[in-house]
Scaffold this active site. Structure first.
Site, PDB file in Angstrom:
ATOM      1  N   GLU A   1      24.872 -27.035  17.256  1.00 41.26           N
ATOM      2  CA  GLU A   1      24.458 -27.307  15.877  1.00 41.26           C
ATOM      3  C   GLU A   1      23.129 -26.659  15.544  1.00 41.26           C
ATOM      4  O   GLU A   1      22.768 -26.541  14.360  1.00 41.26           O
ATOM      5  CB  GLU A   1      24.391 -28.823  15.641  1.00 41.26           C
ATOM      6  CG  GLU A   1      23.198 -29.540  16.239  1.00 41.26           C
ATOM      7  CD  GLU A   1      23.329 -29.884  17.715  1.00 41.26           C
ATOM      8  OE1 GLU A   1      22.468 -30.614  18.230  1.00 41.26           O
ATOM      9  OE2 GLU A   1      24.292 -29.409  18.371  1.00 41.26           O
TER      10      GLU A   1
ATOM     11  N   HIS B   1      22.652 -26.650  22.318  1.00 48.03           N
ATOM     12  CA  HIS B   1      22.950 -27.354  21.077  1.00 48.03           C
ATOM     13  C   HIS B   1      23.673 -26.407  20.114  1.00 48.03           C
ATOM     14  O   HIS B   1      23.024 -25.574  19.479  1.00 48.03           O
ATOM     15  CB  HIS B   1      21.654 -27.858  20.428  1.00 48.03           C
ATOM     16  CG  HIS B   1      21.042 -29.014  21.141  1.00 48.03           C
ATOM     17  ND1 HIS B   1      21.356 -30.316  20.835  1.00 48.03           N
ATOM     18  CD2 HIS B   1      20.153 -29.058  22.155  1.00 48.03           C
ATOM     19  CE1 HIS B   1      20.675 -31.132  21.627  1.00 48.03           C
ATOM     20  NE2 HIS B   1      19.935 -30.389  22.443  1.00 48.03           N
TER      21      HIS B   1
ATOM     22  N   CYS C   1      24.747 -31.306  25.347  1.00 46.67           N
ATOM     23  CA  CYS C   1      23.472 -31.535  26.013  1.00 46.67           C
ATOM     24  C   CYS C   1      23.650 -32.632  27.069  1.00 46.67           C
ATOM     25  O   CYS C   1      24.454 -32.471  27.981  1.00 46.67           O
ATOM     26  CB  CYS C   1      22.371 -31.849  24.995  1.00 46.67           C
ATOM     27  SG  CYS C   1      20.698 -31.683  25.693  1.00 46.67           S
TER      28      CYS C   1
END
Length: 212
Positions: free
Chosen positions: A194, A192, A87
């Site tokens: 994750e 992202h 990011c």
């Protein structure tokens, strides 16, 4: 093998920590730690730089943690340790960010971070939600990833790379939005991983196994 997720007080690192630790266990890829300790950053085998918020604030926080900053730069520039920016952590790899003001980045991948300006008024900024990856350049970080797989974005600015070969993947949001960049031992993801479910975990695993 030690992977250090750098904590420079710029964002919630809990989700990233859990995702990286999960994949490290599955792949027997060593230890993953979140750290604000310059000595740990210096000795880590690979580095992850997250980031949430505005480019100038993140840049100031990172440089304000001088020990961490110096250790990270030496590890990446001098020792060639694998590095992943996520990011705003990816955006900081740029030459200059143009959020509120011109702010110097790390200049690891030449280019500028500029506002997203979709020509279609129905497309909102920030660019938030799931979008389809379009692969531009093959790379180990993309092993097992196919065109059209979805990843999760939350951002209002995007990275315009100077060298097209250093854009590994993009998405279409009323124009091309850089999704992944890469050069030498460095990669960056605007989305992202994750929060991108199975495909995000795949790319995290690819990074942990990457031997550039």
């Amino acid at each position: 093998m030690l992977t250090a997720i750098i904590d420079y007080e710029s964002g919630n690192l809990h989700s990233a920590e859990k995702a990286f630790q999960r994949m490290a266990r599955e792949l027997d890829a060593g230890e993953v730690v979140v750290t604000s300790d310059a000595e740990v950053v210096a000795k880590a085998d690979r580095l992850v730089l997250p980031g949430d918020g505005a480019f100038p604030a993140c840049a100031a926080e990172l440089r304000g943690h001088k020990g961490i900053y110096d250790a990270m730069v030496e590890a990446v520039e001098d020792k060639g340790r694998p590095f992943l920016g996520i990011c705003v952590g990816m955006q900081l790899m740029a030459t200059t960010g143009h959020e509120y003001q011109a702010t110097a980045g790390l200049n690891w991948v030449k280019g500028d971070v500029v506002p997203i300006t979709p020509v279609d008024a129905s497309l909102k900024v920030p660019h938030m939600g799931w979008n389809d990856l379009i692969i531009d350049t093959p790379h180990a970080i993309l092993d097992g990833v196919e065109n059209g797989q979805h990843v999760y974005f939350v951002h209002s600015y995007h990275f315009q790379v100077s060298n097209p070969a250093e854009r590994l993947a993009h998405v279409d949001y009323a124009g091309d939005i850089t999704a992944i960049i890469g050069r030498d031992t460095m990669v960056g993801m605007q989305f992202h991983p994750e929060k991108s479910q199975k495909i995000g975990l795949q790319m995290i695993g690819n990074f942990l196994n990457w031997r550039p």
